[in-house]
Design a protein around this motif. Structure first.
Motif, PDB file in Angstrom:
ATOM      1  N   SER A 112      -5.376 -36.413  -3.365  1.00 57.73           N
ATOM      2  CA  SER A 112      -6.181 -35.494  -4.053  1.00 57.73           C
ATOM      3  C   SER A 112      -5.531 -34.025  -3.579  1.00 57.73           C
ATOM      4  CB  SER A 112      -7.513 -35.439  -4.044  1.00 57.73           C
ATOM      5  OG  SER A 112      -8.137 -35.158  -2.671  1.00 57.73           O
ATOM      6  N   LEU A 113      -5.349 -33.892  -2.258  1.00 56.41           N
ATOM      7  CA  LEU A 113      -4.925 -32.529  -1.695  1.00 56.41           C
ATOM      8  C   LEU A 113      -3.378 -32.248  -1.757  1.00 56.41           C
ATOM      9  CD1 LEU A 113      -6.421 -32.586   1.832  1.00 56.41           C
ATOM     10  CD2 LEU A 113      -7.276 -31.415   0.005  1.00 56.41           C
ATOM     11  N   ASP A 114      -2.486 -33.450  -1.828  1.00 57.68           N
ATOM     12  CA  ASP A 114      -1.003 -33.300  -2.158  1.00 57.68           C
ATOM     13  C   ASP A 114      -1.126 -33.043  -3.546  1.00 57.68           C
ATOM     14  OD1 ASP A 114      -0.468 -34.270   0.110  1.00 57.68           O
ATOM     15  OD2 ASP A 114      -0.117 -36.510  -0.593  1.00 57.68           O
ATOM     16  N   LEU A 115      -2.285 -33.370  -4.500  1.00 54.61           N
ATOM     17  CA  LEU A 115      -2.037 -32.871  -6.004  1.00 54.61           C
ATOM     18  C   LEU A 115      -2.647 -31.699  -6.152  1.00 54.61           C
ATOM     19  CD1 LEU A 115      -3.217 -36.089  -7.400  1.00 54.61           C
ATOM     20  CD2 LEU A 115      -0.886 -35.517  -7.749  1.00 54.61           C
ATOM     21  N   GLY A 116      -2.925 -31.011  -5.005  1.00 51.96           N
ATOM     22  CA  GLY A 116      -3.427 -29.457  -5.189  1.00 51.96           C
ATOM     23  C   GLY A 116      -5.011 -29.527  -5.689  1.00 51.96           C
ATOM     24  N   LEU A 117      -5.796 -30.542  -5.193  1.00 44.68           N
ATOM     25  CA  LEU A 117      -7.147 -30.593  -5.572  1.00 44.68           C
ATOM     26  C   LEU A 117      -7.850 -30.490  -4.433  1.00 44.68           C
ATOM     27  CD1 LEU A 117      -7.049 -33.013  -8.598  1.00 44.68           C
ATOM     28  CD2 LEU A 117      -7.029 -30.405  -8.643  1.00 44.68           C
ATOM     29  N   THR A 118      -8.715 -29.815  -4.283  1.00 44.34           N
ATOM     30  CA  THR A 118      -9.796 -29.795  -3.097  1.00 44.34           C
ATOM     31  C   THR A 118     -11.252 -30.268  -3.569  1.00 44.34           C
ATOM     32  OG1 THR A 118     -10.482 -27.471  -3.507  1.00 44.34           O
ATOM     33  CG2 THR A 118      -8.700 -27.765  -2.258  1.00 44.34           C
ATOM     34  N   GLY A 119     -12.109 -30.427  -2.524  1.00 39.76           N
ATOM     35  CA  GLY A 119     -13.634 -30.784  -2.623  1.00 39.76           C
ATOM     36  C   GLY A 119     -13.831 -32.031  -1.901  1.00 39.76           C
ATOM     37  N   LEU A 120     -12.994 -33.089  -1.958  1.00 41.33           N
ATOM     38  CA  LEU A 120     -13.448 -34.241  -1.095  1.00 41.33           C
ATOM     39  C   LEU A 120     -13.137 -34.279   0.461  1.00 41.33           C
ATOM     40  CD1 LEU A 120     -12.065 -37.131  -3.732  1.00 41.33           C
ATOM     41  CD2 LEU A 120     -14.526 -36.028  -3.525  1.00 41.33           C
ATOM     42  N   GLU A 121     -12.480 -33.208   0.924  1.00 46.59           N
ATOM     43  CA  GLU A 121     -12.224 -33.180   2.210  1.00 46.59           C
ATOM     44  C   GLU A 121     -13.103 -33.466   3.264  1.00 46.59           C
ATOM     45  OE1 GLU A 121     -11.437 -30.800   0.011  1.00 46.59           O
ATOM     46  OE2 GLU A 121     -12.573 -29.181   0.654  1.00 46.59           O
ATOM     47  N   PHE A 122     -14.298 -33.051   2.763  1.00 50.37           N
ATOM     48  CA  PHE A 122     -15.592 -33.424   3.631  1.00 50.37           C
ATOM     49  C   PHE A 122     -15.756 -34.733   4.133  1.00 50.37           C
ATOM     50  CE2 PHE A 122     -17.268 -34.595  -0.427  1.00 50.37           C
ATOM     51  CZ  PHE A 122     -18.242 -35.944   0.181  1.00 50.37           C
ATOM     52  N   ALA A 123     -15.477 -35.549   3.139  1.00 47.79           N
ATOM     53  CA  ALA A 123     -15.500 -37.086   3.514  1.00 47.79           C
ATOM     54  C   ALA A 123     -14.446 -37.815   4.235  1.00 47.79           C
ATOM     55  CB  ALA A 123     -15.677 -37.935   2.208  1.00 47.79           C
ATOM     56  N   SER A 124     -13.309 -36.909   4.657  1.00 50.05           N
ATOM     57  CA  SER A 124     -12.078 -37.515   5.367  1.00 50.05           C
ATOM     58  C   SER A 124     -12.568 -38.304   6.452  1.00 50.05           C
ATOM     59  CB  SER A 124     -11.371 -36.320   5.839  1.00 50.05           C
ATOM     60  OG  SER A 124     -10.967 -35.643   4.827  1.00 50.05           O
ATOM     61  N   GLY A 125     -11.777 -39.474   6.351  1.00 49.70           N
ATOM     62  CA  GLY A 125     -12.104 -40.596   7.565  1.00 49.70           C
ATOM     63  C   GLY A 125     -13.325 -41.498   7.174  1.00 49.70           C
ATOM     64  N   ILE A 126     -13.933 -41.456   6.151  1.00 50.15           N
ATOM     65  CA  ILE A 126     -14.870 -42.420   5.875  1.00 50.15           C
ATOM     66  C   ILE A 126     -14.202 -43.774   5.396  1.00 50.15           C
ATOM     67  CG2 ILE A 126     -16.757 -43.270   4.167  1.00 50.15           C
ATOM     68  CD1 ILE A 126     -17.810 -40.593   4.134  1.00 50.15           C
ATOM     69  N   PRO A 127     -14.293 -44.742   6.149  1.00 53.83           N
ATOM     70  CA  PRO A 127     -13.347 -46.242   5.682  1.00 53.83           C
ATOM     71  C   PRO A 127     -13.822 -46.484   4.365  1.00 53.83           C
ATOM     72  CG  PRO A 127     -14.539 -46.396   7.948  1.00 53.83           C
ATOM     73  CD  PRO A 127     -15.196 -45.210   7.171  1.00 53.83           C
ATOM     74  N   GLY A 128     -13.264 -47.527   3.744  1.00 51.98           N
ATOM     75  CA  GLY A 128     -13.702 -48.466   2.635  1.00 51.98           C
ATOM     76  C   GLY A 128     -12.890 -47.875   1.383  1.00 51.98           C
ATOM     77  N   THR A 129     -13.363 -48.370   0.166  1.00 56.71           N
ATOM     78  CA  THR A 129     -12.864 -47.875  -1.051  1.00 56.71           C
ATOM     79  C   THR A 129     -13.410 -47.180  -1.868  1.00 56.71           C
ATOM     80  OG1 THR A 129     -14.339 -49.568  -2.189  1.00 56.71           O
ATOM     81  CG2 THR A 129     -11.950 -50.354  -1.575  1.00 56.71           C
ATOM     82  N   LEU A 130     -13.122 -46.416  -2.892  1.00 54.46           N
ATOM     83  CA  LEU A 130     -13.604 -45.292  -3.666  1.00 54.46           C
ATOM     84  C   LEU A 130     -14.996 -46.029  -4.195  1.00 54.46           C
ATOM     85  CD1 LEU A 130     -13.841 -42.805  -5.307  1.00 54.46           C
ATOM     86  CD2 LEU A 130     -12.435 -43.630  -6.973  1.00 54.46           C
ATOM     87  N   GLY A 131     -14.546 -47.359  -4.699  1.00 55.84           N
ATOM     88  CA  GLY A 131     -15.858 -48.089  -5.384  1.00 55.84           C
ATOM     89  C   GLY A 131     -17.153 -48.071  -4.332  1.00 55.84           C
ATOM     90  N   GLY A 132     -16.933 -48.600  -3.431  1.00 55.77           N
ATOM     91  CA  GLY A 132     -17.855 -48.886  -2.358  1.00 55.77           C
ATOM     92  C   GLY A 132     -18.513 -47.366  -1.905  1.00 55.77           C
ATOM     93  N   ALA A 133     -17.611 -46.349  -1.887  1.00 58.99           N
ATOM     94  CA  ALA A 133     -18.262 -45.020  -1.765  1.00 58.99           C
ATOM     95  C   ALA A 133     -19.276 -44.509  -2.839  1.00 58.99           C
ATOM     96  CB  ALA A 133     -17.171 -43.830  -1.416  1.00 58.99           C
ATOM     97  N   ILE A 134     -18.828 -44.783  -3.996  1.00 51.97           N
ATOM     98  CA  ILE A 134     -19.572 -44.198  -5.196  1.00 51.97           C
ATOM     99  C   ILE A 134     -20.794 -45.057  -5.339  1.00 51.97           C
ATOM    100  CG2 ILE A 134     -19.568 -43.914  -7.543  1.00 51.97           C
ATOM    101  CD1 ILE A 134     -16.614 -43.386  -7.727  1.00 51.97           C
TER     102      ILE A 134
END
Ligand SMILES: Cc1cc2nc3c(=O)[nH]c(=O)nc-3n(C[C@H](O)[C@H](O)[C@H](O)COP(=O)(O)OP(=O)(O)OC[C@H]3O[C@@H](n4cnc5c(N)ncnc54)[C@H](O)[C@@H]3O)c2cc1C
Length: 310
Positions: A112-134
């Motif tokens: 997302s950062l490579d695409l120029g989008l911010t917001g999720l960086e707080f969660a950097s390093g949380i293991p697992g998938t997007l589905g598990g996170a949601i």
């Protein structure tokens, strides 16, 4: 329950995907657990629906797995079908990302950062998938993934695929309504921001460094074992379960190769060949220590996968 019937009904292509007798040890970050009868990788909604329908028809228990980073699997394994969500497409439309639930969450943040989008960086390093996170409303540093969800594609237990909004999840602390219902989360749309990517990247690097200092990055674990306790007063922060565990003196506790992590009293690490029984006994002793000292009952955050609970 008829696993053979399930296998017989598969097309040759599906048969190539499905893996019998896979060790859950290799599919979970704690590296504990016996075999699953069948592991079915799911790359798209149709596959999910098909495997779910076959399991239901053949009376086979099902479990939905992401990255296995919040799970203790039983030594006896799981005599059922594991739907392992691996859908990983990523599409950007302006500030909105459409992302497969099987994407590695941390990789998604980097992309997302490579695409120029911010917001999720707080969660950097949380293991697992997007589905598990949601589904578990993963979070840290005062933010949660639920804040970013626009809507999601889910497979309902009755076989219908639908798009649902955040209200269907009922996001709360490390919990959603979808965690126990058997809905398979397949894809999500997240709203991010066009922000300062450089400072977001710096923040990401800091979060990852902080995790390296405090978390067991080189030892198998499943993250925090117990949930933090409710805030003492409205508007205040939750109370870290780790503080209570520390004050209850659990740091030196271990059962076989299952140890309380020295730098974080709310984490259990597997220093070698820990069994699920050892992990459960250790967790019960930690819980008991807090109960005796503070008259408080800690609640497990890690999900236990077994034939009895799956
Ligand atoms: C070192 C370490 C640090 C961690 N730090 C944090 C942290 O800071 N904050 C935090 O919140 N968590 C943290 N965790 C816990 C864990 O990483 C998160 O809970 C993560 O979001 C779980 O994602 P997963 O894909 O691994 O889910 P899994 O462990 O595979 O599954 C967890 C639950 O979600 C369900 N599930 C998974 N995918 C789907 C899907 N697609 N559809 C429906 N249900 C699904 C499963 O059935 C299960 O009930 C940490 C873990 C470790 C090992």
């Amino acid at each position: 329950m008829d696993v053979q019937q399930f296998l017989n009904a598969l097309t040759p292509e599906e048969r190539d995907l499905v893996q019998p007798g896979v060790s859950l040890r290799g599919l979970t970050t704690l590296r504990v657990g016996g075999p699953a009868a069948l592991v079915c990788p799911v790359h798209n909604p149709e596959q999910a629906r098909r495997f779910q329908a076959l399991a239901t028809e053949n009376d086979i228990p099902q479990f939905i797995l992401g990255g296995g980073s919040n799970i203790l699997a039983d030594d006896q394994g799981f005599d059922g079908v594991v739907l392992k969500v691996e859908a990983d497409r990523l599409v950007q439309q302006g500030e909105v990302l459409t992302a497969g639930a099987g994407l590695d969450f941390d990789q998604l943040i980097a992309r997302s950062l490579d695409l120029g989008l911010t917001g999720l960086e707080f969660a950097s390093g949380i293991p697992g998938t997007l589905g598990g996170a949601i589904v578990g409303n993963a979070g840290c540093y005062g933010h949660e993934i639920g804040e970013f969800l626009l809507d999601a594609v889910v497979l309902r237990p009755d076989g219908r695929i639908e798009t649902v909004g955040p209200e269907a999840f009922g996001f709360r602390y490390r919990e959603t309504d979808l965690r126990e219902t058997g809905h398979v989360l397949l894809e999500a749309r997240l709203r991010l921001q066009r922000g300062d990517v450089h400072s977001a990247a710096d923040s990401r690097a800091e979060k990852i460094a902080d995790r390296r200092r405090k978390h067991p990055v080189d030892l198998p674990s499943a993250g925090s074992w117990f949930r933090n306790l409710p805030a003492p007063a409205p508007g205040e922060r939750r109370q870290a379960a780790g503080k209570f565990l520390e004050q209850a003196g659990v740091q030196q506790m271990h059962e076989g190769d299952a140890h309380v992590f020295a730098k974080h009293a709310n984490m259990i690490v597997n220093t070698g060949k820990a069994t699920s029984q050892e992990v459960l006994t250790l967790a019960a002793r930690m819980k008991q220590a807090v109960s005796e000292k503070f008259d408080l009952t800690l609640i497990e955050e890690v999900r236990y996968l077994s034939d009895a609970t799956g």
